[in-house]
Write a protein that holds these residues in place. Structure first.
Motif, short mmCIF file in Angstrom:
data_model
loop_
_atom_site.label_atom_id
_atom_site.label_comp_id
_atom_site.label_asym_id
_atom_site.label_seq_id
_atom_site.Cartn_x
_atom_site.Cartn_y
_atom_site.Cartn_z
N MET A 1 0.84 -1.20 0.00
CA MET A 1 0.00 0.00 0.00
C MET A 1 0.87 1.25 0.00
O MET A 1 1.90 1.27 0.66
N ARG A 2 0.45 2.25 -0.77
CA ARG A 2 1.18 3.52 -0.81
C ARG A 2 0.20 4.66 -0.63
O ARG A 2 -0.96 4.54 -1.01
N ILE A 3 0.68 5.77 -0.09
CA ILE A 3 -0.16 6.98 -0.05
C ILE A 3 0.58 8.10 -0.78
O ILE A 3 1.77 8.32 -0.52
N GLU A 4 -0.11 8.80 -1.67
CA GLU A 4 0.45 10.02 -2.27
C GLU A 4 -0.05 11.19 -1.42
O GLU A 4 -1.25 11.35 -1.24
N HIS A 5 0.88 11.98 -0.92
CA HIS A 5 0.49 13.01 0.04
C HIS A 5 0.12 14.35 -0.57
O HIS A 5 -0.48 15.19 0.10
N GLU A 6 0.45 14.57 -1.84
CA GLU A 6 0.13 15.87 -2.44
C GLU A 6 -1.39 16.01 -2.56
O GLU A 6 -2.06 15.12 -3.08
N LEU A 7 -1.90 17.14 -2.07
CA LEU A 7 -3.35 17.34 -2.10
C LEU A 7 -3.82 17.63 -3.53
O LEU A 7 -3.25 18.48 -4.21
N LYS A 8 -4.82 16.92 -4.00
CA LYS A 8 -5.37 17.15 -5.35
C LYS A 8 -6.58 18.07 -5.25
O LYS A 8 -7.32 18.02 -4.26
N LEU A 9 -6.78 18.87 -6.30
CA LEU A 9 -7.77 19.95 -6.21
C LEU A 9 -8.98 19.73 -7.11
O LEU A 9 -8.85 19.25 -8.24
N GLY A 10 -10.12 20.15 -6.59
CA GLY A 10 -11.35 20.21 -7.40
C GLY A 10 -11.65 21.67 -7.71
O GLY A 10 -10.94 22.58 -7.25
N PHE A 11 -12.72 21.91 -8.49
CA PHE A 11 -13.06 23.29 -8.86
C PHE A 11 -13.36 24.15 -7.63
O PHE A 11 -13.11 25.34 -7.61
N LYS A 12 -13.93 23.50 -6.61
CA LYS A 12 -14.34 24.27 -5.42
C LYS A 12 -13.14 24.73 -4.59
O LYS A 12 -13.29 25.53 -3.65
N ASP A 13 -11.94 24.25 -4.90
CA ASP A 13 -10.77 24.57 -4.07
C ASP A 13 -10.00 25.78 -4.57
O ASP A 13 -8.99 26.16 -3.95
N VAL A 14 -10.40 26.36 -5.71
CA VAL A 14 -9.62 27.48 -6.26
C VAL A 14 -10.53 28.59 -6.77
O VAL A 14 -11.73 28.39 -7.00
N LEU A 15 -9.93 29.76 -6.94
CA LEU A 15 -10.53 30.87 -7.70
C LEU A 15 -9.43 31.45 -8.60
O LEU A 15 -8.24 31.23 -8.34
N PHE A 16 -9.83 32.20 -9.62
CA PHE A 16 -8.84 32.88 -10.47
C PHE A 16 -8.36 34.14 -9.77
O PHE A 16 -9.19 34.90 -9.25
N ARG A 17 -7.08 34.40 -9.82
CA ARG A 17 -6.56 35.70 -9.39
C ARG A 17 -6.77 36.68 -10.55
O ARG A 17 -6.33 36.41 -11.66
N PRO A 18 -7.47 37.80 -10.32
CA PRO A 18 -7.67 38.77 -11.41
C PRO A 18 -6.33 39.39 -11.84
O PRO A 18 -5.43 39.54 -11.00
N LYS A 19 -6.24 39.74 -13.12
CA LYS A 19 -5.01 40.35 -13.62
C LYS A 19 -5.32 41.60 -14.43
O LYS A 19 -6.39 41.70 -15.03
N ARG A 20 -4.36 42.53 -14.47
CA ARG A 20 -4.56 43.76 -15.25
C ARG A 20 -4.79 43.39 -16.70
O ARG A 20 -4.20 42.46 -17.22
N SER A 21 -5.65 44.17 -17.32
CA SER A 21 -6.07 43.81 -18.67
C SER A 21 -6.36 45.06 -19.49
O SER A 21 -6.79 46.08 -18.95
N THR A 22 -6.14 44.96 -20.78
CA THR A 22 -6.48 46.09 -21.65
C THR A 22 -7.85 45.89 -22.30
O THR A 22 -8.32 46.76 -23.02
N LEU A 23 -8.47 44.74 -22.00
CA LEU A 23 -9.78 44.48 -22.61
C LEU A 23 -10.84 45.37 -21.97
O LEU A 23 -10.91 45.47 -20.75
N LYS A 24 -11.67 46.00 -22.82
CA LYS A 24 -12.70 46.90 -22.28
C LYS A 24 -14.02 46.19 -22.04
O LYS A 24 -14.79 46.57 -21.19
N SER A 25 -14.26 45.17 -22.86
CA SER A 25 -15.58 44.54 -22.78
C SER A 25 -15.46 43.06 -23.09
O SER A 25 -14.58 42.63 -23.83
#
Ligand code: 5GP
Length: 347
Positions: A1-25
């Motif tokens: 038996m083995r365990i992988e310790h790195e936590l895996k992510l679902g959609f509920k675990d993240v959000l996008f960090r907003p970034k500066r943009s030149t798009l107006k619309s």
């Protein structure tokens, strides 16, 4: 038996960090992508969202409605060859370009798929789909289909790890379908304890596929437009939706009235409902791995798909991606322990 310790992510675990943009619309954002597929060499341009090959989602009516939005449908595999012939003869090239022909992996499935594909060269996508893509049988079937149809775009799945993505691409798949257990009517994780959080599966499988010139579909687990954006941000080339497109006029589910309100039946393709309908019941050696739910009836899918596309366009403006192709490059996910504010109920 083995365990992988790195936590895996679902959609509920993240959000996008907003970034500066030149798009107006958000109207400046282009959601179409252009691909030239690795093995078939076929080119395709469109909005890379796909209605899931479930019989209460991906009907011919859904294919016609979504094609008008440049969106794809993996038509479910329970139509007869005659029904396919009628559909192909009554549809123009623009609709057929947005259609995938779904197939299982039996010899009968192969014969049926071959008959359907013979109706038009405009049918360029094959979607070979089994619940457990780790079966050696899938690899052999993909090899067989690649030999028989060198110029068709072959999609194969479902898997969730890079090793298996590579194996399927080397066997002849142009696109690998990624997702085990995240689906809205899927009970695999409950029945078997098997699964992989979908965002991590997408990130890892996209990396493996892109290294070989292949593509992936993030399949399952999207419950809102923001999740669709997160799947693209994680590196999915296509995103497949079941539950989000169920419950509409075009979904083909049975309408049920409860206390004067309309609902539509929606069920997993491995549920008791699906097996009763298509296989004469659940075989004695297996358990159902899908559930049946009643969704509030939502009318035409046109509004829903516009809402989803609007949400993804808006994500692109928040991170400064003028084209969907740029979204993953512009994505920084932040790990979070909260999502939306539900004080007044859910959206
Ligand atoms: P959704 O968009 O509804 O979250 O997920 C759709 C996906 O769920 C489908 O494309 C398919 O991969 C998966 N799925 C559909 N029916 C079943 C089922 O009965 N059992 C399981 N395990 N997965 C299912």
């Amino acid at each position: 038996m083995r365990i992988e310790h790195e936590l895996k992510l679902g959609f509920k675990d993240v959000l996008f960090r907003p970034k500066r943009s030149t798009l107006k619309s958000r109207s400046q954002v282009d959601l179409t992508r252009e691909f030239t597929f690795k093995h078939s060499g076929r080119q395709w341009k469109g909005v890379p969202i796909i209605a899931a090959n479930m019989d209460s989602v991906a009907t011919f009516e859904m294919a016609k409605a979504l094609a008008a939005h440049d969106v794809m449908t993996a038509v479910h595999k329970h139509y007869t060859v005659e029904e396919w012939q009628e559909f192909v003869e009554g549809s123009d090239a623009e609709v057929l370009k947005h259609v995938m022909v779904s197939s299982g992996t039996s010899e009968a499935d192969f014969e049926k798929m071959s008959a359907i594909l013979s109706f038009s060269d405009e049918l360029m996508f094959i979607c070979i789909d089994i619940a457990n893509g780790y079966s050696e049988h899938l690899v052999e079937f993909v090899t067989q289909v690649r030999e028989a149809f060198p110029d068709k775009v072959i999609t194969a799945g479902n898997v969730v790890t890079g090793d298996m993505v590579e194996e399927l691409i080397l066997a002849g798949a142009d696109i690998v379908k990624v997702g085990i257990g995240p689906g809205s009517v899927c009970t695999t994780r409950v029945k078997t304890g098997v699964g992989y959080p979908q965002l991590s599966a997408i990130i890892e499988c996209a990396d493996a596929a892109h290294g070989l010139g292949g593509r992936i579909i993030g399949d399952g687990g999207c419950s809102c437009a923001g999740d669709v954006s997160k799947a693209f941000g994680g590196g999915a080339d296509f995103v497949m939706l079941g539950g989000m497109l169920a419950g509409h006029d075009e979904s083909g589910g049975e309408i049920v009235e409860v206390d004067g309100n309309k609902f539509m039946r929606f069920y997993g393709m491995s549920s008791q409902s699906a097996m009763d309908k298509h296989a004469g019941g659940v075989a004695g050696y297996r358990a159902a791995e899908g559930k049946t739910v009643l969704l509030p009836f939502r009318g035409s899918v046109n509004y829903t798909i516009q809402d989803i596309l609007g949400g993804v366009r808006s994500t692109c403006t928040y991170v400064g991606a003028a084209q969907l192709k740029e979204l993953t490059k512009r994505t920084t996910f932040i790990r979070v322990q909260e999502q939306e504010n539900n004080v007044f109920g859910k959206e």
